[in-house]
Motif scaffolding. Structure first.
Motif, mmCIF file in Angstrom:
data_model
loop_
_atom_site.group_PDB
_atom_site.id
_atom_site.type_symbol
_atom_site.label_atom_id
_atom_site.label_comp_id
_atom_site.label_asym_id
_atom_site.label_seq_id
_atom_site.Cartn_x
_atom_site.Cartn_y
_atom_site.Cartn_z
ATOM 1 N N UNK A 33 -36.542 -2.946 -42.061
ATOM 2 C CA UNK A 33 -36.529 -3.801 -42.770
ATOM 3 C C UNK A 33 -36.483 -3.483 -44.507
ATOM 4 N N UNK A 34 -35.286 -3.743 -45.248
ATOM 5 C CA UNK A 34 -35.505 -3.528 -46.382
ATOM 6 C C UNK A 34 -35.379 -4.882 -47.319
ATOM 7 N N UNK A 35 -36.549 -5.015 -48.268
ATOM 8 C CA UNK A 35 -36.710 -6.132 -48.878
ATOM 9 C C UNK A 35 -36.961 -5.833 -50.321
ATOM 10 N N UNK A 36 -36.660 -6.623 -51.255
ATOM 11 C CA UNK A 36 -36.828 -6.579 -52.586
ATOM 12 C C UNK A 36 -38.473 -6.557 -52.800
ATOM 13 N N UNK A 37 -38.944 -5.683 -53.816
ATOM 14 C CA UNK A 37 -40.442 -5.552 -53.852
ATOM 15 C C UNK A 37 -40.953 -7.132 -54.473
ATOM 16 N N UNK A 81 -42.294 -4.810 -38.322
ATOM 17 C CA UNK A 81 -41.382 -3.818 -38.625
ATOM 18 C C UNK A 81 -41.834 -2.469 -38.461
ATOM 19 N N UNK A 82 -40.843 -1.631 -37.631
ATOM 20 C CA UNK A 82 -41.232 -0.275 -37.633
ATOM 21 C C UNK A 82 -41.203 0.510 -38.746
ATOM 22 N N UNK A 83 -40.447 0.051 -39.888
ATOM 23 C CA UNK A 83 -40.145 0.576 -41.116
ATOM 24 C C UNK A 83 -40.109 -0.419 -41.979
ATOM 25 N N UNK A 84 -40.963 -0.435 -43.125
ATOM 26 C CA UNK A 84 -40.412 -1.494 -44.307
ATOM 27 C C UNK A 84 -40.271 -0.652 -45.635
ATOM 28 N N UNK A 85 -39.258 -0.856 -46.012
ATOM 29 C CA UNK A 85 -38.811 -0.015 -47.430
ATOM 30 C C UNK A 85 -38.575 -1.235 -48.593
ATOM 31 N N UNK A 86 -39.460 -1.206 -49.438
ATOM 32 C CA UNK A 86 -39.454 -2.141 -50.547
ATOM 33 C C UNK A 86 -38.474 -1.465 -51.684
ATOM 34 N N UNK A 87 -37.140 -2.062 -51.652
ATOM 35 C CA UNK A 87 -36.137 -1.375 -52.457
ATOM 36 C C UNK A 87 -35.149 -2.473 -52.640
ATOM 37 N N UNK A 88 -34.564 -2.731 -53.826
ATOM 38 C CA UNK A 88 -33.697 -3.853 -54.349
ATOM 39 C C UNK A 88 -32.407 -3.633 -53.402
ATOM 40 N N UNK A 89 -32.345 -4.349 -52.510
ATOM 41 C CA UNK A 89 -30.931 -3.982 -51.509
ATOM 42 C C UNK A 89 -29.771 -4.292 -52.483
ATOM 43 N N UNK A 90 -29.796 -5.023 -53.610
ATOM 44 C CA UNK A 90 -28.713 -5.260 -54.373
ATOM 45 C C UNK A 90 -28.408 -4.182 -55.283
ATOM 46 N N UNK A 91 -29.031 -2.969 -55.213
ATOM 47 C CA UNK A 91 -28.859 -1.964 -56.045
ATOM 48 C C UNK A 91 -28.115 -1.172 -54.771
ATOM 49 N N UNK A 92 -26.695 -1.206 -55.037
ATOM 50 C CA UNK A 92 -25.879 -0.790 -54.017
ATOM 51 C C UNK A 92 -25.825 0.669 -53.934
ATOM 52 N N UNK A 93 -25.809 1.554 -54.978
ATOM 53 C CA UNK A 93 -25.841 3.025 -54.675
ATOM 54 C C UNK A 93 -26.907 3.419 -54.053
ATOM 55 N N UNK A 99 -29.395 1.806 -52.135
ATOM 56 C CA UNK A 99 -29.443 1.327 -50.749
ATOM 57 C C UNK A 99 -28.587 2.141 -49.884
ATOM 58 N N UNK A 100 -27.381 2.236 -50.450
ATOM 59 C CA UNK A 100 -26.183 2.927 -49.514
ATOM 60 C C UNK A 100 -26.663 4.294 -49.033
ATOM 61 N N UNK A 101 -27.090 5.104 -50.267
ATOM 62 C CA UNK A 101 -27.821 6.546 -49.888
ATOM 63 C C UNK A 101 -28.934 6.702 -48.940
#
Length: 433
Positions: free
Chosen positions: A28-32, A43-55, A57-59
């Motif tokens: 799960x990727x969610x905005x902080x 969730x097996x993994x929870x990543x607090x990252x802005x999913x609208x930061x395209x470069x 989140x893509x990497x």
């Protein structure tokens, strides 16, 4: 046996819980700013990252996929739709790709496609000058001024006559609506069509009737919408043509229309289930949970149970005079009213109620069930009327009333076009998109 691994962008804990209940391994990727501790256990993994930061989140997603592949990329959040389409395509996974999700997010692009295909053409002008807007309104008798992207009636302004053009233009400048369009104002009953697609095959699950009180913000919904067989057939046909035109492959879609004297006309469409608790109305009436069905796409087979109509359900949203809330009364009385199945008052003493600028400014809702649509609408409205939200004028109210598009988007930590944000500063993307 290894669980099926899926990536989910955004979404509240209740939506993530539905995927967990199906046995998926969830990344799960969610905005902080939107983090909810209740999601952690699902969730097996929870990543607090802005999913609208395209470069970024893509990497990140590419690296995760190389480590252990995903089966699907899911999102049930409007702000993440185009990113999910981009990632689905980048990873070579099944589902809706970048073209489809972009068309359903970019209102001028969708309108141009529909007009080109003759699917309920609607006159439109993108980014007009003041004089061009005035001429457009004179020609078509009215217009709807709105951003080229977005949802929830954010930044939508009705122009009912040429005399209102100057005031609308001044509002646009003050509101900071820099990238905008105008379409002919359509007159008729407002509807939305809730569909589900699997492998490019589309099923109309429900048609929702809407109440706006003549404004842009929706005040109520009912499932099923009361329609004649002829109108229902025309609405179904137009929506299926739209879904084929945009190339929707999998999952829910929420298409808004107006049933004019010349037949249905599409307002906009989205590659997600409808908001405003429409999914709950559909579940109550047709026995279909579109959120759960979306996740079942990762299991193979037919994810959609056969819809079966059982009565009707309606929602009525709570509104109040702008100001600071001094008291809330009647919620318990509403809960005990005939037919009521859910009451949610979302403001309390000390909260600020704004003028009705977009869906986020409503104060809660009441849901009711009945044997038919008219009765469900009446029961929801009567129960909502039992709730009294009292306010007093807020200090600095004039300043709050001048909130811009950028201010409102900043409150919810979103940009309307994450791909533009990838090449500009976040502040600039917020102000102009």
């Amino acid at each position: 046996m290894t669980a099926t691994r899926v990536l989910i962008l955004g979404g509240k804990a209740g939506i993530i819980r539905k995927a967990s209940a199906l046995g998926f391994e969830i990344v799960h990727i969610q905005k902080p700013s939107a983090f909810d501790p209740a999601v952690v256990e699902h969730c097996a993994q929870l990543l607090l990252v802005d999913y609208q930061d395209v470069p970024t989140v893509t990497a990140l997603v590419r690296a995760l996929h190389e480590q252990r592949p995903f089966v699907r990329v899911f999102t049930q959040t409007e702000a993440a739709q185009v990113v999910a389409g981009h990632l689905t395509e980048a990873l070579g996974l099944p589902g809706n790709g970048a073209r489809t999700t972009r068309l359903l997010h970019d209102k001028p692009a969708l309108r141009a496609l529909l007009n080109e295909r003759g699917i309920g053409p609607v006159p439109t002008v993108v980014g007009p000058t003041h004089d061009e807007l005035r001429d457009f309104v004179k020609t078509h008798g009215g217009a709807v001024l709105k951003p080229t992207m977005g949802s929830g009636s954010l930044g939508v302004r009705m122009i009912t006559s040429p005399d209102e053009t100057d005031a609308a233009w001044a509002w646009r400048q003050e509101f900071g609506l820099g990238t905008f369009m105008a379409e002919q104002r359509l007159i008729g009953d407002e509807l939305s069509v809730e569909t589900f697609s699997a492998g490019g095959r589309h099923t109309v699950v429900a048609v929702t009737g809407k109440e706006t009180g003549g404004g842009a913000v929706e005040l109520g919904h009912v499932v099923p919408a009361p329609l004649t067989d002829r109108d229902r057939a025309a609405v179904h046909a137009m929506v299926l043509d739209l879904l084929d035109a945009v190339g929707l492959v999998d999952g829910p879609a929420h298409t808004e229309l107006i049933l004019t004297a010349d037949g249905p006309r599409v307002v906009e469409s989205h590659s997600r289930r409808g908001g405003d608790r429409i999914n709950e109305l559909v579940r109550l009436v047709h026995g279909v949970d579109l959120e759960e069905a979306t996740y079942r796409l990762a299991q193979g087979g037919d994810p959609l149970p056969t819809p079966a109509t059982r009565g009707a359900a309606a929602i009525r949203f709570l509104v109040a005079e702008p100001g600071v809330v001094t008291s809330v009364a009647g919620a318990a009385d509403a809960e005990s009213a005939p037919g009521v199945v859910d009451v949610d008052v979302q403001v309390g003493q000390g909260d600020t109620v704004h003028e009705l600028r977009w869906s986020e400014d409503r104060c809660g809702y009441v849901v009711a069930r009945a044997e038919d649509a008219a009765t469900a609408v009446r029961l929801a409205a009567e129960a909502a009327a039992r709730i009294t939200i009292t306010t007093e004028p807020a200090t600095g109210g004039a300043e709050a009333a001048r909130a811009t598009l950028g201010d409102l988007l900043e409150e919810v930590d979103e940009v309307l076009d994450p791909f533009a944000a990838a090449t500009t500063t976040p502040a600039a993307a917020t102000r102009t998109r």
